[in-house]
Scaffold this motif. Structure first.
Motif, PDB file in Angstrom:
ATOM      1  N   ASP A 106       4.405   9.190   5.464  1.00  0.00           N
ATOM      2  CA  ASP A 106       3.239   8.509   5.220  1.00  0.00           C
ATOM      3  C   ASP A 106       2.252   8.301   6.271  1.00  0.00           C
ATOM      4  OD1 ASP A 106       3.357   7.841   2.350  1.00  0.00           O
ATOM      5  OD2 ASP A 106       4.569   6.098   2.917  1.00  0.00           O
ATOM      6  N   ALA A 107       2.673   8.148   7.513  1.00  0.00           N
ATOM      7  CA  ALA A 107       1.626   7.886   8.652  1.00  0.00           C
ATOM      8  C   ALA A 107       0.958   9.530   8.761  1.00  0.00           C
ATOM      9  CB  ALA A 107       2.363   7.565   9.717  1.00  0.00           C
ATOM     10  N   PHE A 108       1.842  10.515   8.794  1.00  0.00           N
ATOM     11  CA  PHE A 108       1.221  11.867   8.885  1.00  0.00           C
ATOM     12  C   PHE A 108       0.192  12.192   7.946  1.00  0.00           C
ATOM     13  CE2 PHE A 108       2.714  16.630   9.056  1.00  0.00           C
ATOM     14  CZ  PHE A 108       1.746  16.641   9.904  1.00  0.00           C
ATOM     15  N   PHE A 109       0.555  11.930   6.690  1.00  0.00           N
ATOM     16  CA  PHE A 109      -0.224  12.437   5.626  1.00  0.00           C
ATOM     17  C   PHE A 109      -1.523  11.488   5.768  1.00  0.00           C
ATOM     18  CE2 PHE A 109      -1.878  11.408   1.029  1.00  0.00           C
ATOM     19  CZ  PHE A 109      -2.273  12.518   1.044  1.00  0.00           C
ATOM     20  N   ARG A 110      -1.518  10.324   6.133  1.00  0.00           N
ATOM     21  CA  ARG A 110      -2.725   9.498   6.383  1.00  0.00           C
ATOM     22  C   ARG A 110      -3.538   9.980   7.484  1.00  0.00           C
ATOM     23  NH1 ARG A 110       0.851   4.847   4.986  1.00  0.00           N
ATOM     24  NH2 ARG A 110       1.068   4.662   7.294  1.00  0.00           N
ATOM     25  N   ARG A 111      -2.862  10.301   8.474  1.00  0.00           N
ATOM     26  CA  ARG A 111      -3.737  11.113   9.586  1.00  0.00           C
ATOM     27  C   ARG A 111      -4.406  12.365   8.902  1.00  0.00           C
ATOM     28  NH1 ARG A 111      -4.987  11.498  14.651  1.00  0.00           N
ATOM     29  NH2 ARG A 111      -4.763  13.604  15.778  1.00  0.00           N
ATOM     30  N   THR A 112      -3.552  13.042   8.286  1.00  0.00           N
ATOM     31  CA  THR A 112      -4.053  14.327   7.586  1.00  0.00           C
ATOM     32  C   THR A 112      -5.458  14.000   6.595  1.00  0.00           C
ATOM     33  OG1 THR A 112      -1.989  15.464   7.656  1.00  0.00           O
ATOM     34  CG2 THR A 112      -3.547  16.433   6.226  1.00  0.00           C
ATOM     35  N   VAL A 113      -5.289  13.078   6.000  1.00  0.00           N
ATOM     36  CA  VAL A 113      -6.454  12.719   5.065  1.00  0.00           C
ATOM     37  C   VAL A 113      -7.756  12.281   6.027  1.00  0.00           C
ATOM     38  CG1 VAL A 113      -7.221  10.963   3.289  1.00  0.00           C
ATOM     39  CG2 VAL A 113      -4.935  12.232   3.252  1.00  0.00           C
ATOM     40  N   ARG A 114      -7.308  11.435   7.069  1.00  0.00           N
ATOM     41  CA  ARG A 114      -8.595  11.152   8.109  1.00  0.00           C
ATOM     42  C   ARG A 114      -9.101  12.326   8.778  1.00  0.00           C
ATOM     43  NH1 ARG A 114      -4.778   7.050   9.415  1.00  0.00           N
ATOM     44  NH2 ARG A 114      -4.600   8.112  11.431  1.00  0.00           N
ATOM     45  N   ALA A 121      -5.441  13.792  -4.030  1.00  0.00           N
ATOM     46  CA  ALA A 121      -4.964  13.119  -5.421  1.00  0.00           C
ATOM     47  C   ALA A 121      -3.661  13.551  -5.694  1.00  0.00           C
ATOM     48  CB  ALA A 121      -6.046  13.076  -6.632  1.00  0.00           C
ATOM     49  N   LEU A 122      -3.298  15.098  -5.758  1.00  0.00           N
ATOM     50  CA  LEU A 122      -2.191  15.290  -6.310  1.00  0.00           C
ATOM     51  C   LEU A 122      -0.853  14.904  -5.333  1.00  0.00           C
ATOM     52  CD1 LEU A 122      -0.561  17.171  -8.124  1.00  0.00           C
ATOM     53  CD2 LEU A 122      -1.236  19.180  -6.570  1.00  0.00           C
ATOM     54  N   VAL A 123      -0.943  15.009  -4.136  1.00  0.00           N
ATOM     55  CA  VAL A 123       0.001  14.528  -3.104  1.00  0.00           C
ATOM     56  C   VAL A 123       0.134  13.022  -3.229  1.00  0.00           C
ATOM     57  CG1 VAL A 123       0.666  14.233  -0.834  1.00  0.00           C
ATOM     58  CG2 VAL A 123      -0.746  16.331  -1.490  1.00  0.00           C
ATOM     59  N   ARG A 124      -0.867  12.363  -3.239  1.00  0.00           N
ATOM     60  CA  ARG A 124      -0.772  10.550  -3.729  1.00  0.00           C
ATOM     61  C   ARG A 124       0.080  10.564  -4.856  1.00  0.00           C
ATOM     62  NH1 ARG A 124      -6.773   9.050  -1.332  1.00  0.00           N
ATOM     63  NH2 ARG A 124      -5.859   8.366   0.937  1.00  0.00           N
ATOM     64  N   ALA A 125      -0.262  11.414  -5.967  1.00  0.00           N
ATOM     65  CA  ALA A 125       0.548  11.100  -7.162  1.00  0.00           C
ATOM     66  C   ALA A 125       1.972  11.167  -7.074  1.00  0.00           C
ATOM     67  CB  ALA A 125       0.049  11.941  -8.309  1.00  0.00           C
ATOM     68  N   SER A 126       2.195  12.114  -6.113  1.00  0.00           N
ATOM     69  CA  SER A 126       3.667  12.500  -5.877  1.00  0.00           C
ATOM     70  C   SER A 126       4.638  11.292  -4.930  1.00  0.00           C
ATOM     71  CB  SER A 126       4.043  13.933  -4.928  1.00  0.00           C
ATOM     72  OG  SER A 126       3.413  13.508  -3.625  1.00  0.00           O
ATOM     73  N   GLY A 127       3.759  10.311  -4.434  1.00  0.00           N
ATOM     74  CA  GLY A 127       4.401   9.271  -3.750  1.00  0.00           C
ATOM     75  C   GLY A 127       3.775   9.051  -2.464  1.00  0.00           C
ATOM     76  N   ALA A 128       2.740   9.778  -2.080  1.00  0.00           N
ATOM     77  CA  ALA A 128       2.287   9.376  -0.556  1.00  0.00           C
ATOM     78  C   ALA A 128       1.468   8.062  -0.632  1.00  0.00           C
ATOM     79  CB  ALA A 128       1.687  10.766  -0.197  1.00  0.00           C
ATOM     80  N   GLY A 129       1.603   7.836   0.654  1.00  0.00           N
ATOM     81  CA  GLY A 129       0.764   6.319   0.928  1.00  0.00           C
ATOM     82  C   GLY A 129      -0.633   6.607   1.053  1.00  0.00           C
TER      83      GLY A 129
END
Length: 203
Positions: A169-177, A195-203
């Motif tokens: 989750d932390a890595f994904f949130r950094r990617t989004v930022r 949106a697609l990645v978040r729908a798969s369970g990402a925070g």
């Protein structure tokens, strides 16, 4: 061209359909050439090539992928993606440089998305130690790039990990930022990927 590239190209042209080529051009745009071979035929052609040339190692696979990609023909480039998908076990973090070149010149989701989800994502999952750290650094550079397709790929590459229950989750949130900081205004291609990645369970 090499023998494997000749075999794949000739097979794809044999499977061509003028009607399908016109449909591809209407749907995907005029930036590429189209033989009119079906996606199933592309996948089957790559499987046949792998059976015909069973001793392809890392250098052979990556060279063949580049050879197929070099001509702006949709089916050749899709065959390059399929080849990399089936050979992820052979790939290294250093191959992300080559893949980056493919992403920059892909321009359509039909090539960008399978590269990100079926090649880059699984590669990140299997890279250990420092190789994994280096690969994640490449992904962060893509997230901050001026190229929308690199940004989309940086986001979508997280999808296999979250689908496997191993997402960070932390890595994904950094990617989004990083993605958000790199673009001005809303960019649908990137927003849809988030949106697609978040729908798969990402925070």
């Amino acid at each position: 061209m090499s023998d494997p590239a000749d075999f794949i190209d000739e097979s794809l042209q044999y499977e061509s359909s003028e009607e399908r080529a016109e449909d591809y051009e209407r749907r995907l745009g005029t930036g590429l050439e189209y033989y009119g071979a079906s996606v199933g035929a592309v996948r089957g052609t790559v499987r046949n090539a792998e059976r015909r040339y069973p001793d392809l190692g890392h250098d052979d696979v990556t060279a063949l992928a580049s050879e197929l990609w070099a001509r702006p023909v949709f089916e050749r480039r899709l065959a390059s993606v399929v080849l990399l998908q089936s050979s992820v076990r052979l790939l290294r973090h250093s191959d992300l440089t080559r893949i980056e070149g493919f992403l920059r010149s892909a321009h359509i989701e039909d090539l960008v998305d399978p590269l990100a989800v079926d090649v880059v994502g699984p590669l990140l999952l299997r890279l250990p130690g420092q190789d994994g750290v280096r690969a994640r650094a490449v992904l962060e550079r893509w997230a901050a790039a001026d190229d929308v397709w690199l940004r989309r790929a940086a986001v979508l590459a997280h999808l296999p990990a979250f689908r496997a229950g191993a997402g960070d989750d932390a890595f994904f949130r950094r990617t989004v930022r990083l993605v958000s900081g790199a673009q001005q205004g809303r960019v649908r291609a990137v927003e849809d990927a988030v949106a697609l990645v978040r729908a798969s369970g990402a925070g």
